[in-house]
Write a protein that holds these residues in place. Structure first.
Motif, PDB file in Angstrom:
ATOM      1  N   LEU A 112       0.816  -1.216   0.000  1.00  0.00           N
ATOM      2  CA  LEU A 112       0.000   0.000   0.000  1.00  0.00           C
ATOM      3  C   LEU A 112       0.852   1.270   0.000  1.00  0.00           C
ATOM      4  CD1 LEU A 112      -2.672  -1.302   2.478  1.00  0.00           C
ATOM      5  CD2 LEU A 112      -3.068  -0.725   0.078  1.00  0.00           C
ATOM      6  N   SER A 113       2.134   1.102   0.228  1.00  0.00           N
ATOM      7  CA  SER A 113       3.054   2.239   0.223  1.00  0.00           C
ATOM      8  C   SER A 113       3.513   2.523  -1.200  1.00  0.00           C
ATOM      9  CB  SER A 113       4.273   1.924   1.105  1.00  0.00           C
ATOM     10  OG  SER A 113       5.284   2.873   0.886  1.00  0.00           O
ATOM     11  N   ASP A 114       3.504   3.793  -1.593  1.00  0.00           N
ATOM     12  CA  ASP A 114       3.950   4.146  -2.942  1.00  0.00           C
ATOM     13  C   ASP A 114       5.455   3.973  -3.116  1.00  0.00           C
ATOM     14  OD1 ASP A 114       1.686   4.910  -4.645  1.00  0.00           O
ATOM     15  OD2 ASP A 114       1.278   6.331  -3.044  1.00  0.00           O
ATOM     16  N   ALA A 130      -3.710 -19.142  -1.635  1.00  0.00           N
ATOM     17  CA  ALA A 130      -2.620 -18.167  -1.726  1.00  0.00           C
ATOM     18  C   ALA A 130      -2.720 -17.352  -3.008  1.00  0.00           C
ATOM     19  CB  ALA A 130      -1.272 -18.870  -1.640  1.00  0.00           C
ATOM     20  N   ALA A 131      -3.023 -18.009  -4.108  1.00  0.00           N
ATOM     21  CA  ALA A 131      -3.139 -17.300  -5.380  1.00  0.00           C
ATOM     22  C   ALA A 131      -4.301 -16.311  -5.353  1.00  0.00           C
ATOM     23  CB  ALA A 131      -3.310 -18.297  -6.525  1.00  0.00           C
ATOM     24  N   GLU A 132      -5.458 -16.748  -4.856  1.00  0.00           N
ATOM     25  CA  GLU A 132      -6.610 -15.845  -4.776  1.00  0.00           C
ATOM     26  C   GLU A 132      -6.320 -14.672  -3.849  1.00  0.00           C
ATOM     27  OE1 GLU A 132     -10.469 -18.628  -5.672  1.00  0.00           O
ATOM     28  OE2 GLU A 132      -9.713 -18.585  -3.637  1.00  0.00           O
ATOM     29  N   GLY A 133      -5.677 -14.943  -2.730  1.00  0.00           N
ATOM     30  CA  GLY A 133      -5.332 -13.871  -1.791  1.00  0.00           C
ATOM     31  C   GLY A 133      -4.391 -12.859  -2.411  1.00  0.00           C
ATOM     32  N   ALA A 134      -3.388 -13.331  -3.122  1.00  0.00           N
ATOM     33  CA  ALA A 134      -2.422 -12.433  -3.760  1.00  0.00           C
ATOM     34  C   ALA A 134      -3.085 -11.559  -4.814  1.00  0.00           C
ATOM     35  CB  ALA A 134      -1.287 -13.239  -4.388  1.00  0.00           C
ATOM     36  N   ILE A 135      -3.973 -12.158  -5.586  1.00  0.00           N
ATOM     37  CA  ILE A 135      -4.689 -11.404  -6.610  1.00  0.00           C
ATOM     38  C   ILE A 135      -5.571 -10.341  -5.960  1.00  0.00           C
ATOM     39  CG2 ILE A 135      -6.477 -11.594  -8.382  1.00  0.00           C
ATOM     40  CD1 ILE A 135      -5.197 -14.460  -8.913  1.00  0.00           C
ATOM     41  N   ILE A 137      -5.121  -8.886  -3.060  1.00  0.00           N
ATOM     42  CA  ILE A 137      -4.250  -7.830  -2.521  1.00  0.00           C
ATOM     43  C   ILE A 137      -3.849  -6.873  -3.641  1.00  0.00           C
ATOM     44  CG2 ILE A 137      -1.942  -7.359  -1.597  1.00  0.00           C
ATOM     45  CD1 ILE A 137      -2.245  -9.985   0.017  1.00  0.00           C
ATOM     46  N   ALA A 138      -3.386  -7.428  -4.744  1.00  0.00           N
ATOM     47  CA  ALA A 138      -2.910  -6.590  -5.841  1.00  0.00           C
ATOM     48  C   ALA A 138      -4.021  -5.716  -6.414  1.00  0.00           C
ATOM     49  CB  ALA A 138      -2.324  -7.473  -6.940  1.00  0.00           C
TER      50      ALA A 138
END
Length: 197
Positions: A112-114, A130-135, A137-138
Protein backbone atom coordinates in the motif's frame (compact mmCIF):
# COMPACT_ATOMS: atom_id res chain seq x y z
CA UNK A 1 -21.81 -15.10 17.91
CA UNK A 2 -18.17 -15.68 16.99
CA UNK A 3 -17.42 -19.34 16.25
CA UNK A 4 -14.43 -20.63 14.33
CA UNK A 5 -11.96 -23.47 13.98
CA UNK A 6 -9.75 -24.40 16.99
CA UNK A 7 -11.47 -21.69 19.03
CA UNK A 8 -10.39 -23.11 22.40
CA UNK A 9 -6.71 -23.03 21.39
CA UNK A 10 -6.90 -19.54 19.89
CA UNK A 11 -8.96 -17.68 22.50
CA UNK A 12 -6.27 -16.93 25.14
CA UNK A 13 -4.20 -14.92 22.62
CA UNK A 14 -7.31 -13.32 21.13
CA UNK A 15 -8.58 -12.24 24.55
CA UNK A 16 -5.16 -10.77 25.41
CA UNK A 17 -5.18 -8.83 22.13
CA UNK A 18 -8.73 -7.56 22.73
CA UNK A 19 -7.80 -6.39 26.22
CA UNK A 20 -4.55 -4.73 25.07
CA UNK A 21 -6.52 -2.71 22.52
CA UNK A 22 -9.49 -1.79 24.73
CA UNK A 23 -11.90 -3.98 22.81
CA UNK A 24 -14.66 -5.93 24.55
CA UNK A 25 -15.19 -9.03 22.38
CA UNK A 26 -15.07 -10.25 18.80
CA UNK A 27 -18.82 -9.79 18.51
CA UNK A 28 -18.50 -6.22 19.78
CA UNK A 29 -15.73 -5.63 17.20
CA UNK A 30 -18.01 -6.88 14.44
CA UNK A 31 -20.91 -4.69 15.60
CA UNK A 32 -18.65 -1.62 15.75
CA UNK A 33 -17.40 -2.24 12.21
CA UNK A 34 -20.85 -2.96 10.77
CA UNK A 35 -22.07 0.32 12.30
CA UNK A 36 -19.34 2.04 10.27
CA UNK A 37 -20.29 0.16 7.09
CA UNK A 38 -17.38 -2.30 7.23
CA UNK A 39 -18.49 -5.90 6.67
CA UNK A 40 -15.33 -8.00 7.13
CA UNK A 41 -17.17 -11.24 6.39
CA UNK A 42 -18.30 -9.95 3.01
CA UNK A 43 -14.89 -8.46 2.19
CA UNK A 44 -12.83 -11.51 3.17
CA UNK A 45 -15.13 -14.02 1.48
CA UNK A 46 -15.29 -11.75 -1.57
CA UNK A 47 -11.53 -12.13 -1.98
CA UNK A 48 -11.25 -15.74 -0.89
CA UNK A 49 -14.58 -17.64 -0.90
CA UNK A 50 -12.96 -20.84 0.44
CA UNK A 51 -11.54 -19.19 3.57
CA UNK A 52 -12.03 -20.62 7.05
CA UNK A 53 -14.24 -18.78 9.55
CA UNK A 54 -11.22 -17.94 11.72
CA UNK A 55 -9.84 -15.87 8.83
CA UNK A 56 -12.97 -13.70 8.81
CA UNK A 57 -12.75 -13.17 12.57
CA UNK A 58 -9.00 -12.49 12.45
CA UNK A 59 -9.57 -9.71 9.91
CA UNK A 60 -12.50 -8.46 11.99
CA UNK A 61 -10.23 -8.15 15.02
CA UNK A 62 -7.44 -6.51 13.04
CA UNK A 63 -9.78 -4.02 11.39
CA UNK A 64 -11.33 -3.19 14.77
CA UNK A 65 -7.84 -2.47 16.11
CA UNK A 66 -7.20 -0.05 13.22
CA UNK A 67 -10.57 1.68 13.72
CA UNK A 68 -10.14 1.88 17.51
CA UNK A 69 -6.76 3.60 17.01
CA UNK A 70 -8.32 6.05 14.57
CA UNK A 71 -5.97 5.08 11.75
CA UNK A 72 -6.78 6.45 8.31
CA UNK A 73 -3.58 5.70 6.36
CA UNK A 74 -4.05 2.43 4.43
CA UNK A 75 -0.51 1.14 5.11
CA UNK A 76 -0.86 1.79 8.85
CA UNK A 77 -4.25 0.06 8.85
CA UNK A 78 -2.72 -3.00 7.16
CA UNK A 79 -0.04 -3.26 9.84
CA UNK A 80 -2.71 -3.04 12.57
CA UNK A 81 -4.77 -5.71 10.83
CA UNK A 82 -1.67 -7.92 11.00
CA UNK A 83 -1.83 -7.70 14.79
CA UNK A 84 -5.33 -9.18 14.67
CA UNK A 85 -4.17 -11.93 12.35
CA UNK A 86 -1.26 -12.71 14.68
CA UNK A 87 -3.63 -13.03 17.64
CA UNK A 88 -5.35 -15.87 15.78
CA UNK A 89 -2.22 -17.98 15.34
CA UNK A 90 -2.30 -21.12 17.48
CA UNK A 91 0.30 -21.17 20.28
CA UNK A 92 3.25 -23.34 19.30
CA UNK A 93 2.24 -23.51 15.63
CA UNK A 94 4.58 -22.76 12.74
CA UNK A 95 2.39 -19.73 11.98
CA UNK A 96 3.01 -18.36 15.47
CA UNK A 97 6.72 -19.17 15.41
CA UNK A 98 7.13 -17.36 12.10
CA UNK A 99 4.84 -14.46 13.09
CA UNK A 100 2.79 -15.06 9.94
CA UNK A 101 0.00 -12.66 11.00
CA UNK A 102 2.38 -9.76 11.53
CA UNK A 103 4.11 -10.70 8.27
CA UNK A 104 0.83 -10.50 6.35
CA UNK A 105 0.09 -7.12 7.87
CA UNK A 106 3.57 -5.82 7.03
CA UNK A 107 3.29 -7.16 3.48
CA UNK A 108 -0.02 -5.34 3.08
CA UNK A 109 1.58 -2.16 4.44
CA UNK A 110 4.45 -2.43 1.95
CA UNK A 111 2.11 -2.99 -0.99
CA UNK A 112 0.00 0.00 0.00
CA UNK A 113 3.05 2.24 0.22
CA UNK A 114 3.95 4.15 -2.94
CA UNK A 115 7.61 3.45 -2.14
CA UNK A 116 6.95 -0.15 -3.26
CA UNK A 117 6.93 -0.32 -7.06
CA UNK A 118 6.50 -4.05 -7.79
CA UNK A 119 4.93 -7.10 -6.13
CA UNK A 120 6.36 -10.49 -7.11
CA UNK A 121 4.38 -13.41 -5.69
CA UNK A 122 5.06 -17.12 -5.97
CA UNK A 123 2.10 -19.34 -5.08
CA UNK A 124 3.04 -22.76 -3.77
CA UNK A 125 2.01 -26.14 -5.09
CA UNK A 126 -1.75 -26.51 -5.53
CA UNK A 127 -2.29 -23.25 -3.64
CA UNK A 128 -5.71 -21.87 -4.61
CA UNK A 129 -6.03 -19.80 -1.44
CA UNK A 130 -2.62 -18.17 -1.73
CA UNK A 131 -3.14 -17.30 -5.38
CA UNK A 132 -6.61 -15.85 -4.78
CA UNK A 133 -5.33 -13.87 -1.79
CA UNK A 134 -2.42 -12.43 -3.76
CA UNK A 135 -4.69 -11.40 -6.61
CA UNK A 136 -7.09 -9.75 -4.16
CA UNK A 137 -4.25 -7.83 -2.52
CA UNK A 138 -2.91 -6.59 -5.84
CA UNK A 139 -6.33 -5.50 -7.12
CA UNK A 140 -7.18 -3.67 -3.91
CA UNK A 141 -3.82 -1.97 -3.37
CA UNK A 142 -4.17 0.19 -6.47
CA UNK A 143 -7.34 1.79 -5.10
CA UNK A 144 -5.29 3.79 -2.59
CA UNK A 145 -1.93 4.07 -4.33
CA UNK A 146 -0.91 7.15 -6.32
CA UNK A 147 1.07 5.00 -8.76
CA UNK A 148 -0.23 1.56 -9.85
CA UNK A 149 1.57 -1.43 -8.38
CA UNK A 150 3.32 -3.60 -10.95
CA UNK A 151 2.61 -7.26 -10.27
CA UNK A 152 4.38 -10.51 -11.12
CA UNK A 153 2.40 -13.63 -10.15
CA UNK A 154 3.82 -17.09 -10.61
CA UNK A 155 2.25 -20.39 -9.62
CA UNK A 156 4.13 -23.54 -8.76
CA UNK A 157 1.82 -26.45 -9.38
CA UNK A 158 -0.95 -26.76 -11.92
CA UNK A 159 -3.78 -25.43 -9.78
CA UNK A 160 -2.02 -22.27 -8.57
CA UNK A 161 -0.80 -21.49 -12.09
CA UNK A 162 -4.24 -22.16 -13.58
CA UNK A 163 -6.14 -19.98 -11.14
CA UNK A 164 -3.75 -17.08 -11.68
CA UNK A 165 -4.08 -17.35 -15.46
CA UNK A 166 -7.86 -17.84 -15.34
CA UNK A 167 -8.53 -14.81 -13.21
CA UNK A 168 -6.00 -12.47 -14.76
CA UNK A 169 -5.60 -13.64 -18.35
CA UNK A 170 -1.90 -14.30 -17.87
CA UNK A 171 0.08 -16.90 -19.76
CA UNK A 172 -0.55 -20.41 -18.50
CA UNK A 173 1.68 -23.29 -19.48
CA UNK A 174 0.37 -26.80 -18.87
CA UNK A 175 2.91 -29.60 -18.91
CA UNK A 176 2.04 -33.27 -19.20
CA UNK A 177 4.70 -35.12 -17.21
CA UNK A 178 5.48 -38.84 -17.16
CA UNK A 179 6.19 -39.51 -13.50
CA UNK A 180 7.61 -43.00 -14.20
CA UNK A 181 10.27 -41.88 -16.67
CA UNK A 182 10.68 -38.29 -15.51
CA UNK A 183 10.14 -37.04 -19.05
CA UNK A 184 7.96 -34.21 -20.25
CA UNK A 185 5.45 -35.55 -22.79
CA UNK A 186 4.00 -32.31 -24.12
CA UNK A 187 3.50 -28.70 -23.17
CA UNK A 188 0.51 -26.60 -24.12
CA UNK A 189 0.86 -22.83 -23.87
CA UNK A 190 -2.27 -20.75 -23.54
CA UNK A 191 -2.31 -17.00 -24.01
CA UNK A 192 -5.69 -15.41 -24.54
CA UNK A 193 -7.44 -17.34 -27.32
CA UNK A 194 -4.24 -18.71 -28.91
CA UNK A 195 -3.25 -22.31 -28.24
CA UNK A 196 -0.07 -23.96 -29.40
CA UNK A 197 1.72 -27.29 -28.91
Amino acid sequence: MAKFESMDRRMPKIEACLKANGLESLDACNEMLLAKGIDCDKIVRGVQPICFDNAVWAYTLGTAIAVKRGLTNAAECAAAIGEGLEAFTIPGSVAEQRAVGLGHGNLGAMLLSDETKCFAFLAGHESFAAAEGAIGIARTANKVRKEPLRVILNGLGKDAAYIISRINGFTYVKTDFDFQTGEERKAIGIFGEKHFT
